[in-house]
Design a protein around this motif. Structure first.
Motif, PDB file in Angstrom:
ATOM      1  N   GLU A  18      41.250  43.593  33.522  1.00 33.66           N
ATOM      2  CA  GLU A  18      40.968  42.762  34.688  1.00 33.66           C
ATOM      3  C   GLU A  18      42.224  41.999  35.104  1.00 33.66           C
ATOM      4  O   GLU A  18      42.981  41.522  34.268  1.00 33.66           O
ATOM      5  CB  GLU A  18      39.844  41.789  34.345  1.00 33.66           C
ATOM      6  N   ILE A  19      42.433  41.876  36.404  1.00 37.57           N
ATOM      7  CA  ILE A  19      43.518  41.057  36.921  1.00 37.57           C
ATOM      8  C   ILE A  19      43.174  39.591  36.632  1.00 37.57           C
ATOM      9  O   ILE A  19      42.006  39.216  36.624  1.00 37.57           O
ATOM     10  CB  ILE A  19      43.707  41.307  38.431  1.00 37.57           C
ATOM     11  N   ILE A  20      44.183  38.794  36.345  1.00 35.62           N
ATOM     12  CA  ILE A  20      43.976  37.373  36.029  1.00 35.62           C
ATOM     13  C   ILE A  20      44.455  36.552  37.225  1.00 35.62           C
ATOM     14  O   ILE A  20      45.611  36.644  37.627  1.00 35.62           O
ATOM     15  CB  ILE A  20      44.739  36.975  34.750  1.00 35.62           C
ATOM     16  N   ASP A  67      48.214  46.324  34.034  1.00 38.34           N
ATOM     17  CA  ASP A  67      47.061  46.800  33.269  1.00 38.34           C
ATOM     18  C   ASP A  67      45.837  46.995  34.159  1.00 38.34           C
ATOM     19  O   ASP A  67      44.961  47.804  33.857  1.00 38.34           O
ATOM     20  CB  ASP A  67      46.718  45.824  32.137  1.00 38.34           C
ATOM     21  N   ALA A  68      45.780  46.262  35.262  1.00 39.07           N
ATOM     22  CA  ALA A  68      44.649  46.365  36.179  1.00 39.07           C
ATOM     23  C   ALA A  68      44.843  47.477  37.215  1.00 39.07           C
ATOM     24  O   ALA A  68      43.977  47.699  38.043  1.00 39.07           O
ATOM     25  CB  ALA A  68      44.432  45.023  36.882  1.00 39.07           C
ATOM     26  N   GLY A  69      46.009  48.138  37.175  1.00 41.85           N
ATOM     27  CA  GLY A  69      46.263  49.244  38.084  1.00 41.85           C
ATOM     28  C   GLY A  69      46.839  48.847  39.424  1.00 41.85           C
ATOM     29  O   GLY A  69      46.808  49.614  40.384  1.00 41.85           O
ATOM     30  N   SER A  88      39.590  43.221  39.712  1.00 40.51           N
ATOM     31  CA  SER A  88      40.216  44.540  39.736  1.00 40.51           C
ATOM     32  C   SER A  88      39.225  45.620  40.122  1.00 40.51           C
ATOM     33  O   SER A  88      39.575  46.605  40.748  1.00 40.51           O
ATOM     34  CB  SER A  88      40.798  44.875  38.363  1.00 40.51           C
ATOM     35  N   SER A  89      38.007  45.457  39.710  1.00 43.13           N
ATOM     36  CA  SER A  89      36.990  46.478  39.974  1.00 43.13           C
ATOM     37  C   SER A  89      35.912  45.891  40.861  1.00 43.13           C
ATOM     38  O   SER A  89      34.901  45.381  40.403  1.00 43.13           O
ATOM     39  CB  SER A  89      36.395  46.962  38.658  1.00 43.13           C
ATOM     40  N   ASN A  90      36.156  45.952  42.153  1.00 39.61           N
ATOM     41  CA  ASN A  90      35.222  45.408  43.122  1.00 39.61           C
ATOM     42  C   ASN A  90      33.954  46.259  43.131  1.00 39.61           C
ATOM     43  O   ASN A  90      33.997  47.446  43.412  1.00 39.61           O
ATOM     44  CB  ASN A  90      35.864  45.396  44.504  1.00 39.61           C
TER      45      ASN A  90
END
Length: 142
Positions: A18-20, A67-69, A88-90
């Motif tokens: 996950e993006i922080i 890491d979140a792409g 990151s993953s909507n």
């Protein structure tokens, strides 16, 4: 057999971190955070005239982008909504926050009969001792 099928399914899944997202403390700090040990902006660059237009919830920092792409590890995140809602993953096509701020008059003039809302912009000037400049950026939308 169930274990083998589970392992095969897991091996085809792409796992992403996950993006922080962190809210910003002040505009000068957020722009100057790009000048650090990672040299996002070369120490030979001088930044001035920093101006943020928008609700404070629309600006922040992000980390863990690789890491979140995202294609870059960290930087500034700007949104017309609340940056803390960004993931990151909507999994929703309707995640939104009405910040209650005006739109952009230049954009409004391009779409007669319609209004924009929640303008968010970050502007700054920079000078460099070198002969070139570049920015890494990503544009995303829900």
């Amino acid at each position: 057999m169930k274990i083998l099928v589970s392992l095969l399914i897991l091996s085809f899944c792409q796992l992403k971190a996950e993006i922080i997202i962190s809210e910003f403390d002040n505009v000068d700090n957020i722009v100057n955070s790009l000048i650090d040990e990672s040299a996002y902006i070369d120490p030979g660059v001088t930044i001035s005239n920093i101006n943020y237009n928008g609700d404070s919830r629309g600006l922040g920092y992000f980390d863990n982008g690789l890491d979140a792409g995202l294609g870059m590890n960290s930087g500034i995140i700007i949104s017309t909504g609340d940056v803390t809602n960004i993931t990151s993953s909507n999994t929703s096509s309707r995640t939104s926050t009405s910040l209650g701020t005006p739109g952009d008059s230049d954009l409004n003039s391009l779409i007669p009969g319609f209004q924009t809302y929640d303008t968010t912009s970050l502007e700054f000037d920079f000078t460099t001792q070198g002969d070139s400049a570049y920015f890494n950026y990503a544009f995303a939308s829900e």
